[in-house]
Design a protein around this motif. Structure first.
Motif, PDB file in Angstrom:
ATOM      1  N   GLY A   1      44.517 -92.170 -59.070  1.00  0.00           N
ATOM      2  CA  GLY A   1      43.491 -92.572 -60.015  1.00  0.00           C
ATOM      3  C   GLY A   1      43.289 -91.615 -61.163  1.00  0.00           C
ATOM      4  N   TYR A   2      42.758 -92.172 -62.239  1.00  0.00           N
ATOM      5  CA  TYR A   2      42.280 -91.385 -63.378  1.00  0.00           C
ATOM      6  C   TYR A   2      40.975 -92.035 -63.828  1.00  0.00           C
ATOM      7  CZ  TYR A   2      44.561 -95.214 -65.886  1.00  0.00           C
ATOM      8  OH  TYR A   2      44.954 -96.458 -66.322  1.00  0.00           O
ATOM      9  N   VAL A   3      40.142 -91.300 -64.538  1.00  0.00           N
ATOM     10  CA  VAL A   3      38.824 -91.795 -64.936  1.00  0.00           C
ATOM     11  C   VAL A   3      38.902 -92.463 -66.304  1.00  0.00           C
ATOM     12  CG1 VAL A   3      36.436 -91.174 -65.437  1.00  0.00           C
ATOM     13  CG2 VAL A   3      37.659 -90.033 -63.577  1.00  0.00           C
TER      14      VAL A   3
ATOM     15  N   SER B   1      42.996 -97.050 -63.101  1.00  0.00           N
ATOM     16  CA  SER B   1      41.805 -96.502 -63.742  1.00  0.00           C
ATOM     17  C   SER B   1      40.617 -96.624 -62.790  1.00  0.00           C
ATOM     18  CB  SER B   1      41.511 -97.252 -65.040  1.00  0.00           C
ATOM     19  OG  SER B   1      40.260 -96.867 -65.569  1.00  0.00           O
ATOM     20  N   VAL B   2      39.829 -95.546 -62.710  1.00  0.00           N
ATOM     21  CA  VAL B   2      38.598 -95.531 -61.925  1.00  0.00           C
ATOM     22  C   VAL B   2      37.431 -95.521 -62.912  1.00  0.00           C
ATOM     23  CG1 VAL B   2      37.202 -94.233 -60.268  1.00  0.00           C
ATOM     24  CG2 VAL B   2      39.710 -94.280 -60.044  1.00  0.00           C
ATOM     25  N   PRO B   3      36.524 -96.482 -62.859  1.00  0.00           N
ATOM     26  CA  PRO B   3      35.374 -96.465 -63.763  1.00  0.00           C
ATOM     27  C   PRO B   3      34.588 -95.164 -63.609  1.00  0.00           C
ATOM     28  CG  PRO B   3      35.522 -98.576 -62.633  1.00  0.00           C
ATOM     29  CD  PRO B   3      36.518 -97.676 -61.981  1.00  0.00           C
TER      30      PRO B   3
ATOM     31  N   ALA C   1      33.572 -92.454 -60.140  1.00  0.00           N
ATOM     32  CA  ALA C   1      34.395 -91.246 -59.998  1.00  0.00           C
ATOM     33  C   ALA C   1      33.978 -90.412 -58.788  1.00  0.00           C
ATOM     34  CB  ALA C   1      34.326 -90.399 -61.270  1.00  0.00           C
ATOM     35  N   GLY C   2      32.663 -90.267 -58.566  1.00  0.00           N
ATOM     36  CA  GLY C   2      32.197 -89.481 -57.440  1.00  0.00           C
ATOM     37  C   GLY C   2      32.627 -90.057 -56.111  1.00  0.00           C
TER      38      GLY C   2
ATOM     39  N   HIS D   1      35.231 -92.075 -55.597  1.00  0.00           N
ATOM     40  CA  HIS D   1      36.693 -92.061 -55.447  1.00  0.00           C
ATOM     41  C   HIS D   1      37.226 -90.641 -55.224  1.00  0.00           C
ATOM     42  CE1 HIS D   1      40.804 -93.628 -56.056  1.00  0.00           C
ATOM     43  NE2 HIS D   1      41.029 -92.434 -56.584  1.00  0.00           N
ATOM     44  N   PHE D   2      36.767 -89.691 -56.047  1.00  0.00           N
ATOM     45  CA  PHE D   2      37.346 -88.349 -56.029  1.00  0.00           C
ATOM     46  C   PHE D   2      36.552 -87.346 -55.185  1.00  0.00           C
ATOM     47  CE2 PHE D   2      38.978 -90.082 -60.080  1.00  0.00           C
ATOM     48  CZ  PHE D   2      40.327 -89.841 -59.914  1.00  0.00           C
ATOM     49  N   GLY D   3      35.406 -87.742 -54.651  1.00  0.00           N
ATOM     50  CA  GLY D   3      34.597 -86.807 -53.876  1.00  0.00           C
ATOM     51  C   GLY D   3      34.077 -85.677 -54.755  1.00  0.00           C
ATOM     52  N   PHE D   4      34.174 -84.427 -54.249  1.00  0.00           N
ATOM     53  CA  PHE D   4      33.655 -83.300 -55.021  1.00  0.00           C
ATOM     54  C   PHE D   4      34.383 -83.115 -56.342  1.00  0.00           C
ATOM     55  CE2 PHE D   4      37.221 -81.114 -53.046  1.00  0.00           C
ATOM     56  CZ  PHE D   4      37.612 -80.191 -54.010  1.00  0.00           C
ATOM     57  N   LEU D   5      35.603 -83.673 -56.453  1.00  0.00           N
ATOM     58  CA  LEU D   5      36.345 -83.576 -57.712  1.00  0.00           C
ATOM     59  C   LEU D   5      35.853 -84.563 -58.760  1.00  0.00           C
ATOM     60  CD1 LEU D   5      40.107 -83.060 -56.774  1.00  0.00           C
ATOM     61  CD2 LEU D   5      38.586 -81.469 -57.920  1.00  0.00           C
TER      62      LEU D   5
END
Length: 294
Positions: free
Chosen positions: A181-183, A242-244, A248-249, A251-255
């Motif tokens: 994923g990317y934001v 793409s991640v909306p 993002a939180g 999908h990516f957790g702390f990242l």
């Protein structure tokens, strides 16, 4: 020069130690464990036992050195404020031990501390309120106390074999989710630097940097996050999506708080004034070599 190095057994520190020794310096490395102490001895360094919760001991080690490189940091993503407070206590304690000596104290920070929304340059003051801001300001202010305090801002991706930072976490997430994923549109940029190039810069700053200066360890000025995701997706053979931003939180957790950051960073001044010339592979080339996916 006799150099005290905190974080000497870490991913970056284990490159800094041989870089210093290879340039003729003596190294005293901080170690918390028996394994860390053994690794330092094998690398040809002396060992100082302690940790960041003992700033008085670190101050004694600094006082017995000709210069200090401070790499260690408590990477507690659950409590940035406490991690920053611990770091500030250590910087202040070692700075006090070096006061009036004109000895160098090189403190580590990050390029993402610079103001967002434009190309970051070395003269940028840190953005207020970040967990690294107090330590960076304290290091620069040491110039008024007779200490050659300076700051190296590391790119968010310090890469190379043995990396356990952001990129391996992104790969793990892609494996777990089945997508890379990317934001948003993925146009936001991350600077990058190979750990051996970063190690060389720490040595140059120790040896040359005037008091009160900031330097950028950014070999790649800004890699679009989508490009990073595409390399990960290709190696894992998973879709790139793409991640909306609002997800993002999740999908990516702390990242999630970092994945959408746009942090293009210049190192022009660093290269011109210190003669730093990155020689190692860039972030995408290093990632494409495949060792991250073994």
């Amino acid at each position: 020069m006799r150099v005290f190095v905190t974080g000497a057994t870490g991913f970056i520190g284990s490159a800094v130690v041989p870089e210093l020794i290879g340039a003729g310096h003596e190294v005293v490395g901080l170690a918390r464990s028996d394994d860390g102490a053994a690794a330092l001895k094998e690398a040809g360094a002396e060992v100082f036992r302690g940790d960041l919760d003992e700033p008085e001991g670190l101050a004694r080690a600094a006082d017995g050195a000709d210069g200090v490189i401070h790499l260690a940091f408590v990477h507690d993503f659950a409590d940035f404020e406490a991690a920053g407070a611990t770091d500030l206590r250590v910087v202040e304690a070692m700075g006090a031990a070096l006061a009036g000596s004109d000895r160098p104290l090189v403190v580590t920070s990050g390029t993402a501390i610079a103001p967002a929304g434009r190309l970051a340059v070395e003269t940028d003051a840190p953005a207020p309120g970040t967990h690294r801001t107090p330590s960076e300001e304290a290091a620069v202010a040491l110039a008024g106390q007779g200490v050659r305090g300076s700051v190296v801002r590391l790119a968010p991706s310090v890469h190379g074999r043995g990396d356990h930072g952001f990129v391996p976490h992104l790969i793990r997430i892609a494996r777990e989710k089945g997508v890379a994923g990317y934001v948003g549109d993925g146009a936001n940029r991350w600077p990058g630097v190979h750990r051996r190039d970063a190690a060389r810069l720490f040595r140059l700053v120790l040896e040359q940097a005037p008091a009160g200066t900031r330097w950028h360890a950014a070999a790649d000025e800004g890699v679009p996050f989508r490009d990073l995701a595409e390399v990960i997706g290709r190696h894992l053979q998973v879709p790139v999506v793409s991640v909306p931003p609002e997800w993002a939180g999740e999908h990516f957790g702390f990242l999630g708080r970092f994945a959408g950051v746009d942090n293009p960073t210049s190192s022009v001044v660093t290269r011109e004034r210190l003669g730093w010339r990155p020689e190692e592979p860039g972030l995408l080339t290093d990632l494409d070599e495949g060792h991250y996916f073994v």
